[in-house]
Design a protein around this motif. Structure first.
Motif, PDB file in Angstrom:
ATOM      1  N   TYR A  68       0.904  -1.316   0.123  1.00  0.00           N
ATOM      2  CA  TYR A  68      -0.160  -0.145  -0.048  1.00  0.00           C
ATOM      3  C   TYR A  68       0.850   0.508   0.317  1.00  0.00           C
ATOM      4  N   ARG A 126      -8.080  -0.344   5.406  1.00  0.00           N
ATOM      5  CA  ARG A 126      -6.719  -1.270   5.565  1.00  0.00           C
ATOM      6  C   ARG A 126      -7.187  -1.834   7.080  1.00  0.00           C
ATOM      7  N   TYR A 275      -5.326  -1.174  -1.808  1.00  0.00           N
ATOM      8  CA  TYR A 275      -3.393  -1.727  -1.280  1.00  0.00           C
ATOM      9  C   TYR A 275      -3.632  -1.869  -3.119  1.00  0.00           C
TER      10      TYR A 275
END
Length: 952
Positions: A68, A126, A275
């Motif tokens: 990421y 995330r 990501y």
């Protein structure tokens, strides 16, 4: 700043404070000197984890990587965030152990510039997603202290219990403890096989997986209840790296993060930029000193090297490292290349036969004989003059190299070759399925794609807004109708564009020929046909290469707007569109020369014109087959050399150089970062992402079309394809091993839709070659002349028979040559190639009966050739079984052995149950025998039975 061992080894619960807070204090500067001293005295932590192949503890293997982007703080160095998610720390203490990134953000909240909303949103997604991965049983470790600025990595490890659970869900066939003997050949076959094995030993790769095995482990779908059946002596190697990454990827696909009713798996998160990449790691380095032995290094030495081009491919090792789908591609490419060897040999023999008989060919000798003094009609109006047929001697002799009776035999041979190749591949595929334990494997429906889920969500939100009940939504044909309409219009437009470009090239050829005919130099006038043909083919080649790239992008876009549900549906639709557009693009110029050029010319005095000024092209006196050969050879060779090899080598090298320059610029900003050795996941991140096998297959399928469709006009096509494929195999291998990130292994038992495309091309090749032989070449007119019109049973007089006469006084006004005395004498009758009545006939210039006789023979040949070759191909298909006999016997043997294993297991269970019943029965009898005495004596001591029933 790396994590200190004294902090990473101490549980946070025992200290009463959070581990990230300690590291934050350390990085701010309170513990700087002590940590530096400890790091300098301790062992290199990167070496313990084998530079990124393992977690920081050096024990847990990294099975997958998530990448990421994040915005770094402007105030100096960023915190080194390496957060461990273990079973003990992640599941039991959810309040104390925040998701990755939370604790750090809280510590640095006041002193740092505020990150925008989109970055916060991605970070929260995330955190939620990684928390769900931890709940699914995976173990995570974060690393933001990397040499790549602004890029963070999440390392994922699947523990043993998760691997077992997922292997059972996926029904992965794993080897059991049971081993059995593979049936071996006996007698003469055994001797022949041993001789072949000794001869081919130098060209076998030095790989353990490639050695011939005499025993095989019985395989069975993994089950946690039946773990005793499997050989679990070495749990670390029971699931290899390919299988581990496949299992983790399945978990990543089905694990979701929900935000505002938007269910997002890893494909959605990648598509939305949460990501930036997700990939499994390569096994290690493939070059350099002190590199530990690994499968990647072995593949580089024994497969991905031009120095081993003469060796067989280590297909089993390729499958072990990259998975079944990629293994099947390289196995198919190897089989195709091997089958090109006999086709190339026969093609060379046919070409040499043409070379050997060129001086004995009567029609070409007549054309070259200047004593015949045949005067031909002008090739263009006004500017072109009359010309001698003997001036086309070189073209006529060259045409015989490819237009001779042997080419008919070669066309039949190649049709049977295509059928044999398909059958051989089916048998090879079954052998690989048996060897790779894919018998009985059925592909299950894949997870929905991110774009499909987004469209479904959008549809459900629209219905909610209209206050309608929302059941489980799906996209119908009505939702996709605008996309279908766009696809239809787009494909028609692209096909029309290809035809328009070919038409433009035709106009170029006609106008250039007319311009060169005016040339004052004799050499310019004599080489008009060669110059026009060569330049037009080069233009076609450039246009084909450019449009190939454009059509590939357009086919992908058209498929994306259709929003297919699964990746498999997406791939099949993309393949169909891309193949259709690229097929039309590659073969339209060749189809024009083969079947349309010279067919609609007209005759002297009544020519067909384009735009009232350009006359349609004519074929050379020797026919259009020679020009078809030139067109086919230049397009095929140029496409393979430029598009396939130069682009595949040059573009990746250029991208790699650009990435290197960017990294070099970044390294110059930070000398400390430059001195550190890169982690494995950092090195792999700089590689190109895997884009699928569609371009690789497409390249070979188009080549297969060149080899089979027009092979009657170019017998050397298999030879050039063979030479290209020898390089192509090693080029693709080098790309997969060294240039690309490691792809996720995908199980597959066949090559999918490509097999149907190959079969379709094989059937189409029979029809096209029948028409090429009958209509493009002079094979049928020669046969008709030989058996119907020849006076002495030879080919003498054939050229004169195919030419018609024209009286020059019948030219239309303004079309006669400007210089009628160019040959030095006045011409009254000129000749042109056609079957028409002479000018002294009652029906002058009408089509003669000879034309209808030849046409009938041509059509009869097409029907006979097509049906005969189709029948022979189907007979080859029928006579060769799809499954080799020994493989079917081995599969049956496996089933019998598996039944025996389970029967023994059931018998063992029954024996154990009977033993327990006997023991219980004996205990009951002992209690019954002792009970009267005990009741009379009122004894409190019970030595042979339980006391509680008697007490009651």
């Amino acid at each position: 700043m790396r994590m200190n061992k004294k902090y990473s080894c101490t549980p946070a619960e025992e200290k009463g404070i959070h581990i990230i807070n300690i590291r934050a204090i350390e990085d701010i500067g309170y513990d700087q000197h002590e940590s530096t001293l400890l790091n300098s005295l301790s062992k290199n932590p990167d070496a313990d984890c084998k530079y990124g192949l393992y977690f920081r503890d050096g024990k847990r293997k990294v099975d997958y990587i998530l990448v990421y982007h994040y915005k770094k703080s402007s105030a100096g160095r960023t915190l080194a965030r390496r957060v461990h998610h273990n079973d003990s720390s992640a599941r039991s203490t959810k309040q104390d152990q925040p998701l990755p990134g939370k604790g750090v953000q809280l510590e640095m909240g006041e002193g740092e510039p505020h990150v925008d909303y989109h970055e916060d949103d991605k970070r929260f997604r995330r955190e939620e997603y990684e928390g769900n991965l931890v709940e699914a049983g995976l173990e995570l470790e974060r690393d933001e202290d990397t040499k790549i600025h602004g890029v963070g990595f999440v390392k994922i490890h699947a523990p043993w219990n998760v691997l077992c659970r997922e292997a059972e869900f996926l029904k992965l066939k794993m080897p059991t403890k049971k081993m059995y003997q593979i049936n071996q050949t006996h007698g003469l076959l055994k001797k022949i096989n041993s001789v072949i094995q000794k001869i081919t030993e130098p060209i076998q790769p030095k790989v353990a997986e490639h050695k011939r095995q005499t025993v095989k482990r019985l395989s069975y779908p993994f089950s946690r209840e039946k773990q005793h059946l499997f050989d679990l002596s070495d749990r670390d190697s029971f699931f290899d790296s390919k299988t581990r990454s496949t299992i983790v990827y399945e978990i990543l696909k089905r694990t979701t993060c929900t935000k505002a009713k938007y269910s997002m798996g890893i494909t959605s998160l990648l598509a939305n930029g949460v990501y930036s990449a997700a990939y499994p790691l390569h096994d290690g380095d493939y070059e350099g000193e002190n590199v530990e032995p690994n499968d990647r290094k072995l593949l580089c030495e024994e497969w991905a090297s031009y120095g081993v081009f003469y060796k067989y491919q280590p297909i089993d090792l390729v499958r072990k490292y990259f998975g079944e789908k990629i293994g099947l591609y390289f196995a198919w490419l190897g089989v195709y290349t091997q089958m090109l060897i006999p086709a190339s040999i026969v093609g060379i023999i046919v070409f040499l036969y043409g070379c050997a008989t060129v001086d004995e060919n009567i029609p070409s000798m007549e054309m070259c004989d200047q004593r015949n003094n045949i005067t031909m009609c002008p090739l263009c109006d006004r500017t072109c003059s009359y010309w001698k047929m003997s001036s086309a001697c070189a073209t006529a002799r060259a045409s015989h190299l490819f237009d001779n009776p042997a080419t008919v035999f070669f066309s039949v041979f190649m049709a049977l070759w295509a059928a044999t190749f398909m059958e051989h591949w089916k048998r090879k595929q079954m052998r690989l399925n048996y060897r790779w334990d894919l018998t009985g494997f059925e592909e299950e429906e894949d997870h929905p794609r991110a774009e499909y889920e987004a469209k479904v969500l959008e549809k459900s939100l629209r219905k909610e807004h209209k206050h309608k009940e929302t059941d489980k939504e799906k996209l119908t044909w009505k939702d996709r109708f605008p996309a279908y309409l766009t696809n239809f219009v787009g494909i028609i437009f692209m096909v029309g564009l290809t035809f328009a470009i070919v038409f433009g090239v035709i106009i170029y050829r006609i106008s250039t020929a007319a311009a060169l005919a005016i040339s004052s130099t004799p050499s310019g006038r004599s080489n008009v046909r060669v110059t026009v043909t060569a330049t037009a083919v080069i233009i076609n080649l450039v246009v084909i290469i450019i449009l190939d790239e454009v059509y590939g992008c357009i086919a992908r876009w058209l498929t994306q707007i259709e929003v297919p549900k699964t990746d498999k549906n997406f791939e099949e639709r993309l393949i169909f569109k891309a193949f259709l557009l690229k097929f039309v693009n590659a073969y339209t110029p060749i189809f024009y020369v083969a079947f349309f050029k010279g067919r609609f010319v007209g005759r002297p005095g009544d020519y067909v014109y384009i735009f009232h000024s350009f006359r349609m092209e004519e074929c050379a006196p020797g026919g259009c087959l020679m020009e078809l050969c030139i067109q086919l050879s230049i397009i095929m060779l140029g496409k393979q050399l430029i598009q396939n090899n130069l682009f595949e080598i040059g573009i990746p090298k250029m991208k790699k150089f650009i990435r290197y320059m960017k990294l070099k610029r970044r390294r110059s900003l930070d000398h400390e970062e430059h001195m550190k050795k890169k982690q494995r996941y950092e090195v792999d991140y700089n590689l190109e992402p895997f884009a699928g096998l569609t371009p690789e297959y497409m390249e070979m399928i188009i080549q297969f079309g060149f080899v089979t469709l027009f092979v009657a006009s170019f017998p050397l096509a298999p030879l050039f394809a063979l030479l290209n494929n020898i390089i192509e195999i090693r080029l693709d291998a080098k790309k997969f091993v060294t240039e690309l990130r490691r792809p996720v292994a995908v199980r597959a038992k066949d090559i999918g839709i490509w097999y149907n495309i190959l079969r379709g091309i094989g059937k189409l090749a029979v029809i096209i070659n029948a028409f090429v032989i009958s209509f493009t070449s002079d094979f049928i007119p020669r046969l008709v002349y030989l058996y119907m019109y020849s006076e002495n049973g030879t080919m003498h007089g054939f050229v004169n028979h195919t030419l018609s006469s024209f009286n020059v006084s019948d030219f239309q006004a303004g079309t006669a040559p400007n210089d009628p005395m160019d040959l030095g004498y006045e011409v009254q009758i000129c000749r042109y190639k056609d079957y028409r009545e002479p000018p002294w006939s009652e029906n002058k210039y009408d089509i003669s009966k000879d034309f209808w006789a030849v046409l009938a023979a041509r059509l009869a040949f097409v029907i006979v050739f097509q049906n005969l070759v189709m029948f022979m191909s189907d007979f080859v298909d029928w006579i060769i079984p799809d499954i080799p006999k020994d493989i079917s016997q081995q599969i049956h043997k496996e089933k019998v052995l598996m039944v025996e294993v389970f029967m023994r297991e059931e018998q063992g269970k029954l024996q154990m149950k009977e033993t327990w019943k006997d023991k219980d029965k004996k205990k009951g009898e002992n209690c019954n025998n002792h009970s009267p005495r005990l009741s009379r004596s009122h004894s409190g001591s019970l030595s042979s039975c339980h006391s509680y029933p008697l007490d009651v």
